[in-house]
Design an enzyme around this catalytic site. Structure first.
Site, PDB file in Angstrom:
ATOM      1  CE  LYS A 168     -24.843  15.367  12.831  1.00 14.20           C
ATOM      2  NZ  LYS A 168     -24.183  14.079  13.044  1.00 14.20           N
ATOM      3  CG  ASN A 220     -21.496   8.895  18.011  1.00 13.54           C
ATOM      4  OD1 ASN A 220     -22.535   9.467  18.328  1.00 13.54           O
ATOM      5  ND2 ASN A 220     -20.332   9.160  18.605  1.00 13.54           N
ATOM      6  CG  ASP A 256      -8.396  13.262  12.226  1.00 16.90           C
ATOM      7  OD1 ASP A 256      -9.616  13.554  12.150  1.00 16.90           O
ATOM      8  OD2 ASP A 256      -7.487  14.116  12.182  1.00 16.90           O
ATOM      9  NE  ARG A 311     -14.756  13.742  23.160  1.00 16.72           N
ATOM     10  CZ  ARG A 311     -15.149  14.936  22.716  1.00 16.72           C
ATOM     11  NH1 ARG A 311     -16.030  15.632  23.390  1.00 16.72           N
ATOM     12  NH2 ARG A 311     -14.655  15.430  21.595  1.00 16.72           N
ATOM     13  CB  ILE A 370     -24.209  10.376  21.626  1.00 20.82           C
ATOM     14  CG1 ILE A 370     -25.153  11.472  22.162  1.00 20.82           C
ATOM     15  CG2 ILE A 370     -24.979   9.353  20.800  1.00 20.82           C
ATOM     16  CD1 ILE A 370     -25.816  12.322  21.086  1.00 20.82           C
ATOM     17  CE1 TYR A 378     -23.924  18.839  14.027  1.00 25.56           C
ATOM     18  CE2 TYR A 378     -26.179  19.583  14.354  1.00 25.56           C
ATOM     19  CZ  TYR A 378     -25.167  18.685  14.613  1.00 25.56           C
ATOM     20  OH  TYR A 378     -25.409  17.614  15.453  1.00 25.56           O
TER      21      TYR A 378
HETATM   22  P1  NDP Z   1     -19.276  15.166  21.589  1.00 25.83           P
HETATM   23  O1  NDP Z   1     -18.722  16.459  21.123  1.00 25.83           O
HETATM   24  O2  NDP Z   1     -19.521  14.963  23.032  1.00 25.83           O
HETATM   25  O3  NDP Z   1     -18.384  13.964  21.032  1.00 25.83           O
HETATM   26  C1  NDP Z   1     -18.030  13.972  19.673  1.00 25.83           C
HETATM   27  C2  NDP Z   1     -17.445  12.634  19.317  1.00 25.83           C
HETATM   28  O4  NDP Z   1     -17.061  12.673  17.930  1.00 25.83           O
HETATM   29  C3  NDP Z   1     -16.213  12.338  20.134  1.00 25.83           C
HETATM   30  O5  NDP Z   1     -16.192  10.983  20.451  1.00 25.83           O
HETATM   31  C4  NDP Z   1     -15.075  12.704  19.179  1.00 25.83           C
HETATM   32  O6  NDP Z   1     -13.918  11.953  19.393  1.00 25.83           O
HETATM   33  C5  NDP Z   1     -15.685  12.338  17.838  1.00 25.83           C
HETATM   34  N1  NDP Z   1     -14.999  13.099  16.789  1.00 25.83           N
HETATM   35  C6  NDP Z   1     -15.077  14.409  16.554  1.00 25.83           C
HETATM   36  N2  NDP Z   1     -14.236  14.747  15.549  1.00 25.83           N
HETATM   37  C7  NDP Z   1     -13.620  13.601  15.169  1.00 25.83           C
HETATM   38  C8  NDP Z   1     -12.644  13.288  14.198  1.00 25.83           C
HETATM   39  N3  NDP Z   1     -12.092  14.221  13.407  1.00 25.83           N
HETATM   40  N4  NDP Z   1     -12.259  11.991  14.074  1.00 25.83           N
HETATM   41  C9  NDP Z   1     -12.784  11.038  14.856  1.00 25.83           C
HETATM   42  N5  NDP Z   1     -13.699  11.260  15.813  1.00 25.83           N
HETATM   43  C10 NDP Z   1     -14.103  12.547  15.956  1.00 25.83           C
HETATM   44  O7  NDP Z   1     -20.614  14.966  20.763  1.00 25.83           O
HETATM   45  P2  NDP Z   1     -21.946  14.123  21.061  1.00 25.83           P
HETATM   46  O8  NDP Z   1     -21.632  12.883  21.761  1.00 25.83           O
HETATM   47  O9  NDP Z   1     -22.947  15.054  21.584  1.00 25.83           O
HETATM   48  O10 NDP Z   1     -22.357  13.829  19.544  1.00 25.83           O
HETATM   49  C11 NDP Z   1     -22.235  12.567  18.928  1.00 25.83           C
HETATM   50  C12 NDP Z   1     -23.025  12.618  17.630  1.00 25.83           C
HETATM   51  O11 NDP Z   1     -24.382  12.947  17.917  1.00 25.83           O
HETATM   52  C13 NDP Z   1     -22.527  13.672  16.639  1.00 25.83           C
HETATM   53  O12 NDP Z   1     -22.615  13.170  15.332  1.00 25.83           O
HETATM   54  C14 NDP Z   1     -23.516  14.815  16.848  1.00 25.83           C
HETATM   55  O13 NDP Z   1     -23.615  15.642  15.720  1.00 25.83           O
HETATM   56  C15 NDP Z   1     -24.797  14.050  17.129  1.00 25.83           C
HETATM   57  N6  NDP Z   1     -25.820  14.797  17.829  1.00 25.83           N
HETATM   58  C16 NDP Z   1     -25.606  15.269  19.106  1.00 25.83           C
HETATM   59  C17 NDP Z   1     -26.615  15.938  19.764  1.00 25.83           C
HETATM   60  C18 NDP Z   1     -26.480  16.455  21.147  1.00 25.83           C
HETATM   61  O14 NDP Z   1     -27.412  17.142  21.628  1.00 25.83           O
HETATM   62  N7  NDP Z   1     -25.422  16.180  21.861  1.00 25.83           N
HETATM   63  C19 NDP Z   1     -27.914  16.200  19.108  1.00 25.83           C
HETATM   64  C20 NDP Z   1     -28.023  15.662  17.786  1.00 25.83           C
HETATM   65  C21 NDP Z   1     -27.007  14.982  17.193  1.00 25.83           C
HETATM   66  P3  NDP Z   1     -12.669  12.559  20.261  1.00 25.83           P
HETATM   67  O15 NDP Z   1     -13.030  12.293  21.690  1.00 25.83           O
HETATM   68  O16 NDP Z   1     -11.500  11.767  19.798  1.00 25.83           O
HETATM   69  O17 NDP Z   1     -12.577  14.009  19.943  1.00 25.83           O
END
Ligand code: NDP
Length: 255
Positions: free
Chosen positions: A164, A93, A65, A20, A22, A160
């Protein structure tokens, strides 16, 4: 042809947090460009995999995880078992965001955030270096944030931001240490992108307007915006780029 440099046909890519937001945007971009993508996440989403396959993409899935210190080495080993020992592209990611005043920020939340955003990324890189050094080729892409460069407002999120910034410096250090091994290591620092992570903040009557007002381009970014940049950094198009933190933020950090 210049567009050929964006093709990654037959290459093996592993993307964490790929079902899901990014991560999914990155999976789609790499798969469209010809890669076989191993998608990982904590929560399996068979419907997403089915949709990717129906679109003609070559994808596999491994749950992991990233809070578990043993997960990164196992995920890399499981990927190599699936791909006959090859790993060309690793995209770290998966990440979590947590806001809150520093004085009262709960220790358990701090630990979880650092475990997922920093420690797991370090361990993923560590485990990927062995096969990539053996191949004498590989690309690592880490997803950082503008929050690793500036303290964006109004939400307090010191932990956070620090996580980063650590991802950015890890990226530069590994790029320097492993350039001679044929391994490129880069990061993307996104601004506000429309995903589950930001939906609450974008809808917030105080935060949303401030986030938008602070961004010179009058819009929020999309997962496709990051996917396109990821393809550039993961493909031969960026063959002379390493140690870069590519900011994609609609101009936020230009102000
Ligand atoms: P989302 O919250 O939409 O998705 C987070 C993703 O990380 C999911 O695929 C989730 O998997 C995975 N994840 C979270 N915890 C775990 C875990 N314990 N083990 C494995 N997978 C995990 O976030 P975004 O898509 O927005 O963010 C993706 C990246 O981009 C992150 O690193 C975020 O910090 C960074 N980012 C995002 C920004 C934004 O504006 N959205 C801006 C700057 C950086 P699952 O579906 O299994 O929970």
């Amino acid at each position: 042809m210049i567009f050929d440099r964006f093709r990654i046909d037959g290459q093996i890519a592993l993307v964490t947090g790929g079902t899901r937001g990014i991560g999914l945007g990155i999976v789609e971009a790499l798969a469209e460009a010809g890669a076989r993508v191993v998608v990982s996440s904590k929560v399996p989403k068979p419907e997403v995999l089915a949709r990717l396959r129906a679109a003609g993409h070559q994808v596999d899935y491994i749950a992991a995880d990233m809070e578990d210190p043993a997960a990164p080495a196992k995920l890399i080993a499981d990927t190599l078992a699936l791909t006959g020992g090859r790993l060309d592209i690793l995209v770290n990611n998966a990440g979590v965001a947590q806001h809150g005043d520093t004085e009262t920020f709960p220790a358990a939340q701090y630990r979880r955030l650092m475990d997922i955003n920093v420690d797991a990324v370090f361990r993923m890189c560590q485990a990927a270096l062995t096969p990539m050094r053996k191949q004498h080729s590989g690309v690592i892409l880490n997803i950082g944030s503008i929050s690793g460069l500036v303290s964006n407002i109004p939400q307090p999120q010191a932990a956070y931001n620090a996580s980063k910034a650590a991802v950015h410096m890890l990226t530069r250090s590994l790029a320097s240490d492993h350039a001679a091994d044929g391994i490129r290591v880069n990061a993307i620092a996104p601004g506000y992108i429309d995903t589950d992570m930001t939906s609450g903040g974008l809808a917030d009557p105080v935060w949303g307007p401030i986030w938008r007002q602070m961004t010179p381009m009058p819009k929020v970014g999309t997962a496709e915006d990051i996917g396109a940049a990821a393809l550039y950094l993961c493909s031969p198009a960026s063959g002379f780029v390493t140690g870069e933190v590519l900011v994609i933020d609609g101009g936020y950090t230009a102000r």
